[in-house]
Scaffold this active site. Structure first.
Site, PDB file in Angstrom:
ATOM      1  N   GLU A 142       0.067 -13.205  14.953  1.00 19.49           N
ATOM      2  CA  GLU A 142       1.387 -12.963  14.379  1.00 19.49           C
ATOM      3  C   GLU A 142       2.536 -13.432  15.270  1.00 19.49           C
ATOM      4  O   GLU A 142       3.697 -13.306  14.891  1.00 19.49           O
ATOM      5  CB  GLU A 142       1.571 -11.470  14.106  1.00 19.49           C
ATOM      6  CG  GLU A 142       0.544 -10.892  13.148  1.00 19.49           C
ATOM      7  CD  GLU A 142       0.674  -9.392  13.021  1.00 19.49           C
ATOM      8  OE1 GLU A 142       1.416  -8.940  12.135  1.00 19.49           O
ATOM      9  OE2 GLU A 142       0.025  -8.674  13.810  1.00 19.49           O
TER      10      GLU A 142
ATOM     11  N   ASP B 205       5.115 -11.936   9.977  1.00 23.69           N
ATOM     12  CA  ASP B 205       5.612 -11.754  11.339  1.00 23.69           C
ATOM     13  C   ASP B 205       5.628 -13.065  12.116  1.00 23.69           C
ATOM     14  O   ASP B 205       6.505 -13.275  12.961  1.00 23.69           O
ATOM     15  CB  ASP B 205       4.779 -10.710  12.082  1.00 23.69           C
ATOM     16  CG  ASP B 205       5.337  -9.303  11.914  1.00 23.69           C
ATOM     17  OD1 ASP B 205       6.531  -9.174  11.603  1.00 23.69           O
ATOM     18  OD2 ASP B 205       4.576  -8.332  12.081  1.00 23.69           O
TER      19      ASP B 205
ATOM     20  N   HIS C  85       5.627   4.167  -5.939  1.00 28.40           N
ATOM     21  CA  HIS C  85       4.874   4.922  -6.939  1.00 28.40           C
ATOM     22  C   HIS C  85       5.400   4.679  -8.346  1.00 28.40           C
ATOM     23  O   HIS C  85       4.625   4.537  -9.294  1.00 28.40           O
ATOM     24  CB  HIS C  85       4.938   6.414  -6.604  1.00 28.40           C
ATOM     25  CG  HIS C  85       4.170   6.765  -5.375  1.00 28.40           C
ATOM     26  ND1 HIS C  85       4.367   7.940  -4.674  1.00 28.40           N
ATOM     27  CD2 HIS C  85       3.185   6.110  -4.711  1.00 28.40           C
ATOM     28  CE1 HIS C  85       3.539   7.975  -3.644  1.00 28.40           C
ATOM     29  NE2 HIS C  85       2.830   6.888  -3.644  1.00 28.40           N
TER      30      HIS C  85
ATOM     31  N   CYS D 110      -3.332 -13.837   5.557  1.00 25.30           N
ATOM     32  CA  CYS D 110      -3.087 -12.689   4.679  1.00 25.30           C
ATOM     33  C   CYS D 110      -1.597 -12.423   4.481  1.00 25.30           C
ATOM     34  O   CYS D 110      -1.223 -11.428   3.872  1.00 25.30           O
ATOM     35  CB  CYS D 110      -3.766 -11.433   5.237  1.00 25.30           C
ATOM     36  SG  CYS D 110      -3.217 -10.969   6.896  1.00 25.30           S
TER      37      CYS D 110
END
Length: 594
Positions: free
Chosen positions: A437, A461, A195, A508
């Site tokens: 993965e 992964d 944040h 991705c």
């Protein structure tokens, strides 16, 4: 002390200035803390008053942030408000006061410690955010209870801007900084997606996080160079270093102006091959930024934000609203939403995850979902409802077995019948894909392709499992290499299997955000790349600067290489002089730690 410290790029920009070391820990609670029984209820009231005061302070800070930065940034403070209304945190603290005759500050300290212990076993960014929010809440409540004044964050000193150095940045601190005085931020811990990092980027303050023990080694007044693009801090720089970074800053600003123009251009290679370029996001509010940066849809929407750090399963309507928001942001483009990737380093409190010797090889991802049908069905129902608002593509993480896909399809079919019977209209139009993965999934991709509608490769992964290297272990960082020949050959198997079956193959993982990685993937025949919003323009620059034919030649030669260095050398040689790799963020070098 090492003069050069490397961390994680959190907000781009290069600045040179003096350090200002700031310590913002919660005030210490006095020893003892036992009260007479007759004072217990008064102490409980004192605690509730402090919590209500803290909520009002946070609401005011939220409104200030909304006005100054926007509603998305203001929502960062919502978790803190929810914590101060959480029965498990606030109500249990009151019970500790009543049952143990503790002072409010001592009871609250105990309860916060228990929450921290519950989450401290993971390094997942979402959980770290929860811990940071909890620390922010704890400090605010304890300062009220102990009568400690709020720290002065105005930094009124006159003169040049300062580079703020701290152990960590809480959202409250980040939101209140005067960006005309604070020209840079450097913290010992933190992640790019925290944040406070989001707030720093919103204020365009160059930032580097995860710098180790920097705040203990630097003194106020020490001169620093902070490179928020490369994720580096230099302590006591030489004149030659300062001049080199001034030149680099000028070059980078020119580069960034060029990247801004790329957002509206197509992701097409020099020889006309179109590569779908999509965005990876963690929160629904990030969809707008992804579109602004030129994303052609969402390639990975991580849904763990709905469950990590929570004490109860999220409701179907809450999930539906989150998924619908992203689909409506891209009404004509694909939106790939990954089902819960839980386990490993992501443990929602309500699941009571078992203690495992090796959690990354244990009960996680699709295994958890299929074993927890109540959790999974609620998510699938919400996804199917949201799919009526766009091109929904449901992606299953860590698929190893065709039976996992078949079981999911059966559950989806049941959910479709339920929803239509309940009056939600005709449900359809979704696609179901597998996230590749593991070596097992890669090797059996030709068989798996007959049971899914698309492949998406999670290289983070895939590299970890192929090389038997924990991607979160800094000691093994040199061994974790996405360009290892074994990884390259598995990527080729996946791409060929998808091509033979007529399926789209997307990547991705972090390799897609690496300029050489993007070049390799184009050459291997990958159809789509998905990266973080901040990397979209850079990877589009790569796509538009190379030819697919040249990339295929480079990929073919890379498949014969015997070392990662040889793979990278081949790719760099084939890319030629069209791109200056030093101008890229370098985020691929550190993202495995993020």
């Amino acid at each position: 002390m090492d003069r050069v410290r490397d961390g994680i790029s959190a907000s781009p920009g290069i600045v040179i200035g003096p350090a200002r070391v700031l310590h913002m820990d919660a005030p210490p609670v006095p020893h003892g803390g036992i009260i007479p029984q007759e004072q217990v209820e008064a102490e409980v009231e004192r605690f509730y008053e402090a919590c209500n005061w803290a909520k009002e302070e946070i609401r005011q800070l939220r409104e200030h942030t909304r006005v100054e930065l926007g509603e998305v940034e203001a929502q960062i403070f919502d978790p803190q408000l929810l914590m101060l209304e959480d029965v498990d945190l606030v109500g249990s603290t009151a019970e500790y006061i009543r049952k143990n005759f503790l002072t409010a500050e001592r009871a609250f300290e105990w309860r916060v410690l228990e929450w921290e212990t519950r989450w401290s076993h993971t390094t997942h960014p979402m959980v770290l955010d929860k811990l940071n929010d909890l620390a922010d809440v704890q400090a605010r409540v304890l300062r009220r209870l102990l009568g400690v004044t709020e720290p002065d964050l105005a930094l009124h000193e006159q003169g040049e801007g300062i580079i703020l150095v701290a152990r960590d940045l809480t959202p409250s601190l980040a939101a209140q900084l005067d960006s005309s005085r604070v020209i840079g931020l450097a913290t010992d811990s933190g992640t790019r997606t925290s944040h406070s990092s989001i707030l720093a980027r919103s204020q365009k303050v160059p930032s580097v996080v995860s710098l180790g023990s920097l705040s203990e080694e630097v003194r106020t007044g020490d001169e620093l160079i902070l490179d928020g693009r490369a994720g580096r801090v230099i302590i006591h720089p030489t004149e030659e270093e300062k001049e080199a970074y001034r030149v680099r800053d000028f070059q980078t600003r020119e580069w960034e102006q060029e990247l801004l123009l790329l957002a509206r251009l197509d992701a097409v290679t020099l020889d006309g091959a179109r590569i779908a370029l999509r965005a990876n996001i963690d929160l629904p509010g990030e969809a707008g930024a992804a579109r602004a940066h030129g994303a052609e849809g969402i390639g990975l929407f991580r849904t763990e934000f709905l469950v990590v750090g929570r004490n109860a399963v999220p409701g179907e309507d809450e999930q539906y609203a989150a998924y619908r928001k992203v689909l409506e942001a891209f009404p004509e483009e694909p939106v790939v939403i990954r089902t819960y990737d839980l386990g490993g380093d992501k443990f929602p409190a309500f699941l009571h995850m078992p203690k495992e010797e090796n959690p990354f090889l244990g009960w996680r991802a699709i295994r958890v979902c299929l074993d927890e049908p109540r959790l999974f069905r609620a998510q699938l129902r919400a996804l199917l409802r949201a799919g009526q608002h766009g091109d929904l593509r449901i992606m299953l993480p860590l698929v190893n077995d065709i039976a996992e896909v078949e079981a999911t399809r059966r559950m989806i079919d049941e959910c479709v019948k339920e929803l239509e019977a309940e009056g939600h209209g005709t449900i359809g139009g979704y696609s179901l894909g597998a996230m590749i993965e593991t070596p097992a999934a890669a090797i059996t991709a030709p068989e798996l392709s007959r049971h899914v509608d698309f492949f998406s490769v999670g290289t983070n992964d895939l590299v970890q499992y192929t090389l038997a290297v924990d991607r979160g272990n800094s000691r093994l960082a040199k061994l974790y290499n996405s360009f290892h020949p074994a990884v390259v050959r598995l990527l080729k198997v996946i791409a060929d299997a998808g091509d033979d079956a007529g399926l789209e193959v997307s990547v991705c993982g972090e390799l897609a955000a690496h300029p050489l990685g993007a070049f390799l993937l184009i050459g291997l025949g990958v159809d789509s790349l998905s990266v973080g919003p901040s990397a979209l323009a850079e990877i589009k620059k790569v796509i538009r600067s190379v030819s697919q034919a040249r990339a295929k030649e480079a990929a073919a030669e890379s498949l014969t290489a015997s070392t990662p260095d040889e793979v990278e050398s081949i790719l760099a040689e084939h890319m030629g002089d069209d791109l200056d790799l030093s101008l890229f963020t370098g985020s691929w070098n550190v993202s495995r730690r993020d």
